[in-house]
Design an enzyme around this catalytic site. Structure first.
Site, PDB file in Angstrom:
ATOM      1  N   ARG A  10       0.818  -1.214   0.000  1.00 18.22           N
ATOM      2  CA  ARG A  10       0.000   0.000   0.000  1.00 18.22           C
ATOM      3  C   ARG A  10       0.856   1.271   0.000  1.00 18.22           C
ATOM      4  NH1 ARG A  10      -5.453  -0.463   1.537  1.00 18.22           N
ATOM      5  NH2 ARG A  10      -6.169  -2.507   0.926  1.00 18.22           N
ATOM      6  N   ARG A  66      -3.353   6.797   0.150  1.00 17.12           N
ATOM      7  CA  ARG A  66      -3.753   8.020   0.849  1.00 17.12           C
ATOM      8  C   ARG A  66      -2.699   8.656   1.738  1.00 17.12           C
ATOM      9  NH1 ARG A  66      -9.379   5.717   2.869  1.00 17.12           N
ATOM     10  NH2 ARG A  66      -7.990   3.919   2.888  1.00 17.12           N
ATOM     11  N   ARG A  69      -6.448  11.705  -7.345  1.00 19.81           N
ATOM     12  CA  ARG A  69      -7.644  10.884  -7.189  1.00 19.81           C
ATOM     13  C   ARG A  69      -8.909  11.709  -6.948  1.00 19.81           C
ATOM     14  NH1 ARG A  69      -8.674   6.260  -4.843  1.00 19.81           N
ATOM     15  NH2 ARG A  69     -10.763   7.100  -5.126  1.00 19.81           N
ATOM     16  N   ASP A 129      -6.713  -3.125  -7.366  1.00 19.76           N
ATOM     17  CA  ASP A 129      -7.279  -3.669  -6.131  1.00 19.76           C
ATOM     18  C   ASP A 129      -7.608  -5.141  -6.351  1.00 19.76           C
ATOM     19  OD1 ASP A 129      -8.327  -2.645  -3.331  1.00 19.76           O
ATOM     20  OD2 ASP A 129      -9.735  -4.157  -4.053  1.00 19.76           O
ATOM     21  N   TYR A 142     -14.801 -11.710   0.944  1.00 20.07           N
ATOM     22  CA  TYR A 142     -15.567 -10.521   0.539  1.00 20.07           C
ATOM     23  C   TYR A 142     -16.857 -10.902  -0.176  1.00 20.07           C
ATOM     24  CZ  TYR A 142     -11.827  -7.355   1.907  1.00 20.07           C
ATOM     25  OH  TYR A 142     -10.917  -6.642   2.638  1.00 20.07           O
TER      26      TYR A 142
HETATM   27  O1  CP3 Z   1       0.186   0.523  -3.118  1.00 20.88           O
HETATM   28  C1  CP3 Z   1      -0.357  -0.585  -3.222  1.00 20.88           C
HETATM   29  O2  CP3 Z   1      -0.213  -1.494  -2.382  1.00 20.88           O
HETATM   30  C2  CP3 Z   1      -1.126  -0.886  -4.507  1.00 20.88           C
HETATM   31  C3  CP3 Z   1      -2.482  -0.929  -4.514  1.00 20.88           C
HETATM   32  C4  CP3 Z   1      -3.394  -1.830  -3.695  1.00 20.88           C
HETATM   33  C5  CP3 Z   1      -4.676  -1.390  -3.324  1.00 20.88           C
HETATM   34  N1  CP3 Z   1      -5.371  -2.422  -2.780  1.00 20.88           N
HETATM   35  C6  CP3 Z   1      -5.180  -0.022  -3.565  1.00 20.88           C
HETATM   36  C7  CP3 Z   1      -6.290   0.470  -2.732  1.00 20.88           C
HETATM   37  C8  CP3 Z   1      -3.287  -3.159  -3.299  1.00 20.88           C
HETATM   38  C9  CP3 Z   1      -2.108  -4.080  -3.420  1.00 20.88           C
HETATM   39  C10 CP3 Z   1      -4.540  -3.522  -2.725  1.00 20.88           C
HETATM   40  C11 CP3 Z   1      -4.855  -4.866  -2.260  1.00 20.88           C
HETATM   41  C12 CP3 Z   1      -6.010  -5.083  -1.375  1.00 20.88           C
HETATM   42  N2  CP3 Z   1      -7.254  -4.544  -1.472  1.00 20.88           N
HETATM   43  C13 CP3 Z   1      -6.002  -5.997  -0.312  1.00 20.88           C
HETATM   44  C14 CP3 Z   1      -4.837  -6.870   0.070  1.00 20.88           C
HETATM   45  C15 CP3 Z   1      -3.841  -6.076   0.859  1.00 20.88           C
HETATM   46  C16 CP3 Z   1      -4.208  -5.835   2.279  1.00 20.88           C
HETATM   47  O3  CP3 Z   1      -4.322  -4.676   2.664  1.00 20.88           O
HETATM   48  O4  CP3 Z   1      -4.374  -6.829   3.021  1.00 20.88           O
HETATM   49  C17 CP3 Z   1      -7.268  -5.968   0.282  1.00 20.88           C
HETATM   50  C18 CP3 Z   1      -7.716  -6.766   1.474  1.00 20.88           C
HETATM   51  C19 CP3 Z   1      -8.067  -5.050  -0.475  1.00 20.88           C
HETATM   52  C20 CP3 Z   1      -9.488  -4.686  -0.256  1.00 20.88           C
HETATM   53  C21 CP3 Z   1      -9.600  -3.224  -0.001  1.00 20.88           C
HETATM   54  N3  CP3 Z   1      -9.598  -2.267  -0.995  1.00 20.88           N
HETATM   55  C22 CP3 Z   1      -9.610  -2.545   1.250  1.00 20.88           C
HETATM   56  C23 CP3 Z   1      -9.622  -3.214   2.596  1.00 20.88           C
HETATM   57  C24 CP3 Z   1      -9.623  -1.171   0.970  1.00 20.88           C
HETATM   58  C25 CP3 Z   1      -9.563  -0.002   1.950  1.00 20.88           C
HETATM   59  C26 CP3 Z   1     -10.874   0.647   2.180  1.00 20.88           C
HETATM   60  C27 CP3 Z   1     -10.682   1.977   2.923  1.00 20.88           C
HETATM   61  O5  CP3 Z   1     -11.044   2.998   2.353  1.00 20.88           O
HETATM   62  O6  CP3 Z   1     -10.168   1.943   4.048  1.00 20.88           O
HETATM   63  C28 CP3 Z   1      -9.623  -1.018  -0.426  1.00 20.88           C
HETATM   64  C29 CP3 Z   1      -9.580   0.241  -1.173  1.00 20.88           C
HETATM   65  C30 CP3 Z   1      -8.245   0.626  -1.679  1.00 20.88           C
HETATM   66  N4  CP3 Z   1      -7.442  -0.191  -2.398  1.00 20.88           N
HETATM   67  C31 CP3 Z   1      -7.617   1.880  -1.537  1.00 20.88           C
HETATM   68  C32 CP3 Z   1      -6.391   1.798  -2.214  1.00 20.88           C
HETATM   69  C33 CP3 Z   1      -5.375   2.874  -2.396  1.00 20.88           C
HETATM   70  C34 CP3 Z   1      -8.191   3.070  -0.817  1.00 20.88           C
HETATM   71  C35 CP3 Z   1      -9.181   3.735  -1.696  1.00 20.88           C
HETATM   72  C36 CP3 Z   1      -8.973   5.210  -1.861  1.00 20.88           C
HETATM   73  O7  CP3 Z   1      -7.835   5.715  -1.804  1.00 20.88           O
HETATM   74  O8  CP3 Z   1      -9.977   5.878  -2.100  1.00 20.88           O
END
Ligand code: CP3
Length: 358
Positions: free
Chosen positions: A41, A45, A54, A90, A165
């Site tokens: 990640r 943010r 974004r 994602d 999920y």
């Molecule tokens: O920088 C990176 O790691 C690349 C991008 C990445 C994202 N999601 C972007 C993202 C990666 C590798 C993921 C994987 C992901 N997504 C996982 C596995 C990694 C982990 O954290 O265990 C999981 C479980 C998800 C599911 C998911 N998607 C979650 C739990 C969330 C967060 C929700 C929140 O707002 O708290 C997302 C959304 C997400 N995926 C964001 C990003 C940058 C945030 C959305 C935003 O910025 O508006």
């Protein structure tokens, strides 16, 4: 672009060859010029430049725009000087691509309109082909061209985490519906996971074929299972997803949270590198894994909020412990918290490089 690192005289790092990058070499348990580092990640943010680009664009839409994906993926590489880019996408993107009605809700996570509870619900999960995700191929190609010698890591969600999920309908603490299906209707569970393994494997393959240098399978929530249940209900499906790229020249990283008991089994699923969260020391992880695997990890993300002296002490310890592994990629034990000061990540990157340079 030539490899600017001159401290690698004893290591045959070809100029600009990503396959000879420290990240790929560490994953393959080959000698490195210094410990490679990236952060799960790292794009997101915590970076003001991410929040700026974004602005007003929903998460899932942003994942379909190659220009934007390229920019966001490059941001942390430019800022921190990390040794790898992680593709901005994602784990639910391939599900959305095949038509599953879902969204990512800010501050919540993925939310699924029609959770999978019965056999008929599986109709939502058709086979993923590269034609479903042309924007992924385009973005990876563009990124690889712009990244030069820095390797790109592609990724996918593992069947268990995706199933959680889909079955729960959203994020879950205890995975009750998921486990109810796994134990109560093993045939349906099997059919669900087999489909997810195809989708996950195909998503990895699209990225590897477009030029990603390594892939990571995220099984974030599989730490909720015992060893016996992992073997009985999950391992072969994760193995199938990883096997989808076994004929391509890309090392495979396998990561989960709270998976101290599962490390060996996750390695045996077909990984070159096993991700370790902060609950298990790298030294213990190496003992559990044996000599056949590199490790990735494992700074506690919460430590990023501690005074620098505490962070520095722990980073040095992790680098030391990592030397006991046949290969070590420095990372956090889980993702970058959104409210962290990004300058701390830049300092951690520099420190890892400084203390590990051979
Ligand atoms: O920088 C990176 O790691 C690349 C991008 C990445 C994202 N999601 C972007 C993202 C990666 C590798 C993921 C994987 C992901 N997504 C996982 C596995 C990694 C982990 O954290 O265990 C999981 C479980 C998800 C599911 C998911 N998607 C979650 C739990 C969330 C967060 C929700 C929140 O707002 O708290 C997302 C959304 C997400 N995926 C964001 C990003 C940058 C945030 C959305 C935003 O910025 O508006």
């Amino acid at each position: 672009m030539p490899n600017s690192d001159t401290s690698t005289a004893s290591v045959s790092t070809g100029p600009g060859n990503r396959r000879d990058s420290d990240l790929v070499r560490a994953a393959r348990r080959q000698p490195v010029s210094r410990t490679p580092v990236w952060f799960m990640r790292q794009a997101g943010r915590s970076l003001p430049e991410y929040r700026a680009v974004r602005e007003g664009i929903p998460m899932l839409e942003s994942c379909t725009r190659p220009e934007l994906v390229t920019e966001i993926t490059l941001q942390p590489v430019r800022r921190h000087g990390v040794d790898a880019a992680i593709f901005f996408s994602d784990i639910v993107v391939p599900l959305k691509a095949i038509g599953v009605d879902l969204d990512i809700v800010a501050g919540v996570g993925p939310v699924v309109a029609r959770p999978i509870r019965h056999r008929r619900d599986l109709d939502q999960l058709v086979e993923l082909t590269p034609d479903h995700v042309p924007y992924i191929t385009a973005a990876v190609r563009q990124l690889v061209a712009e990244l030069g010698p820095t390797p790109l890591i592609g990724f996918a969600g593992a069947p268990f985490t995706l199933a959680s999920y889909l079955v729960e309908g959203g994020p879950s603490k205890n995975h009750e519906h998921t486990k109810a299906m796994m134990y109560g209707d093993p045939e349906l569970w099997e059919a669900l996971c087999a489909r997810l393994a195809q989708i996950s494997g195909a998503f990895l393959r699209v990225q590897a074929e477009a030029g990603a240098s390594a892939v990571q399978l995220f099984d974030s929530w599989v730490g909720a299972l015992s060893r016996a249940d992992y073997v009985r209900h999950v391992q072969r499906h994760s193995a199938a997803a990883l096997a989808a790229v076994s004929d391509l020249d890309v090392p495979r990283i396998h990561f989960g949270v709270g998976t101290g008991e599962l490390l060996r089994l996750m390695g045996e699923a077909g990984a070159d590198v096993v991700g370790v969260d902060f609950r298990v020391s790298l030294a213990d992880a190496v003992e559990r894994l044996g000599p056949g695997y590199a490790v990735q990890g494992n700074l506690d993300p919460a430590l990023l909020f501690a005074p620098w002296e505490a962070i520095e002490r722990r980073v040095r310890e992790i680098v030391e412990e990592g030397w006991q592994a046949p290969g070590h990629i420095f990372n956090l034990g889980h993702g970058v918290p959104p409210n962290v000061d990004p300058d701390v990540l830049t300092r951690v990157t520099a420190l890892v490089h400084e203390v590990s340079t051979r």
